[in-house]
Write an enzyme that holds these catalytic residues in place. Sequence first.
Site, PDB file in Angstrom:
ATOM      1  N   ALA A  10     -61.480 -15.090 -22.119  1.00  0.00           N
ATOM      2  CA  ALA A  10     -62.380 -16.128 -22.632  1.00  0.00           C
ATOM      3  C   ALA A  10     -63.558 -16.376 -21.688  1.00  0.00           C
ATOM      4  CB  ALA A  10     -61.594 -17.422 -22.836  1.00  0.00           C
ATOM      5  N   ILE A  12     -54.322 -20.589 -22.776  1.00  0.00           N
ATOM      6  CA  ILE A  12     -53.031 -21.291 -22.806  1.00  0.00           C
ATOM      7  C   ILE A  12     -52.723 -21.842 -21.421  1.00  0.00           C
ATOM      8  CG2 ILE A  12     -50.556 -21.022 -23.276  1.00  0.00           C
ATOM      9  CD1 ILE A  12     -51.300 -18.984 -25.418  1.00  0.00           C
ATOM     10  N   HIS A  26     -56.346 -22.971 -13.059  1.00  0.00           N
ATOM     11  CA  HIS A  26     -57.110 -21.869 -13.648  1.00  0.00           C
ATOM     12  C   HIS A  26     -57.498 -22.189 -15.096  1.00  0.00           C
ATOM     13  CE1 HIS A  26     -58.485 -17.733 -13.725  1.00  0.00           C
ATOM     14  NE2 HIS A  26     -57.823 -17.516 -14.853  1.00  0.00           N
TER      15      HIS A  26
HETATM   16  N1  INI Z   1     -58.345 -15.735 -20.408  1.00  0.00           N
HETATM   17  C1  INI Z   1     -58.080 -16.125 -21.670  1.00  0.00           C
HETATM   18  O1  INI Z   1     -58.840 -15.773 -22.595  1.00  0.00           O
HETATM   19  N2  INI Z   1     -56.988 -16.900 -21.944  1.00  0.00           N
HETATM   20  C2  INI Z   1     -56.132 -17.322 -20.969  1.00  0.00           C
HETATM   21  O2  INI Z   1     -55.137 -18.020 -21.299  1.00  0.00           O
HETATM   22  C3  INI Z   1     -56.385 -16.914 -19.623  1.00  0.00           C
HETATM   23  N3  INI Z   1     -55.506 -17.345 -18.579  1.00  0.00           N
HETATM   24  O3  INI Z   1     -54.521 -18.030 -18.848  1.00  0.00           O
HETATM   25  O4  INI Z   1     -55.682 -17.013 -17.408  1.00  0.00           O
HETATM   26  C4  INI Z   1     -57.526 -16.119 -19.368  1.00  0.00           C
HETATM   27  N4  INI Z   1     -57.822 -15.729 -18.102  1.00  0.00           N
HETATM   28  C5  INI Z   1     -58.711 -14.617 -17.846  1.00  0.00           C
HETATM   29  C6  INI Z   1     -60.176 -15.044 -17.760  1.00  0.00           C
HETATM   30  O5  INI Z   1     -60.678 -15.419 -19.023  1.00  0.00           O
HETATM   31  C7  INI Z   1     -61.034 -13.901 -17.222  1.00  0.00           C
HETATM   32  O6  INI Z   1     -60.957 -12.789 -18.095  1.00  0.00           O
HETATM   33  C8  INI Z   1     -60.600 -13.451 -15.823  1.00  0.00           C
HETATM   34  O7  INI Z   1     -60.593 -14.542 -14.934  1.00  0.00           O
HETATM   35  C9  INI Z   1     -61.596 -12.364 -15.274  1.00  0.00           C
HETATM   36  O8  INI Z   1     -62.917 -12.888 -15.179  1.00  0.00           O
END
Ligand code: INI
Length: 158
Positions: free
Chosen positions: A56, A82, A88
């Site tokens: 996201a 979630i 985070h």
């Molecule tokens: N990204 C999501 O789309 N949903 C999640 O629940 C999530 N969690 O839980 O960590 C999540 N993390 C990844 C983030 O969006 C990035 O892709 C990552 O930090 C790399 O930049």
Amino acid sequence: MKTYSASRNASGLRVGVVVSRFNPLISSRLLDGCVAELERRGCAPEDVHVAWVPGAFEIPLAARLLASSGRYDALVTLGSVIRGGTPHFEYVCRGVTDGVAGVMHETCVPVAFGVLTLDDIDQALERTGGAHGHKGAEAALAAIEMACLGRVLQGSPS
Ligand code: INI
């Protein structure tokens, strides 16, 4: 009194969809509902363009690139965040929410927000064709209506 109203007819609209691969079951359910609603309302399959991103947090950049291209009447953003046991969740939620709003305001391209923020996977399932409706379809409908309203407000036929 003058009232502006927009149709919900998607024929002739070109729609970009940005969808996060994170939580892939929920993403595919969101995307299925979104595309079905776009097509049910008249959008041609070749006018729906889908960009997958890792999570996201990456949605706003892809949305900005699509919006800036000038090729789309509206965008739909889809994904799910979630809650875990760390902060985070809050950072990802803030990044995607503020980022998507910024894209819409800075480009004037409507961007529907179909990114779910949830406590657990059951809440996600309930909102992707379960007891609480379908947020992918709702986001598609919001994008259609805003694209049509934009045409009305700018004085061109919708
Ligand atoms: N990204 C999501 O789309 N949903 C999640 O629940 C999530 N969690 O839980 O960590 C999540 N993390 C990844 C983030 O969006 C990035 O892709 C990552 O930090 C790399 O930049």
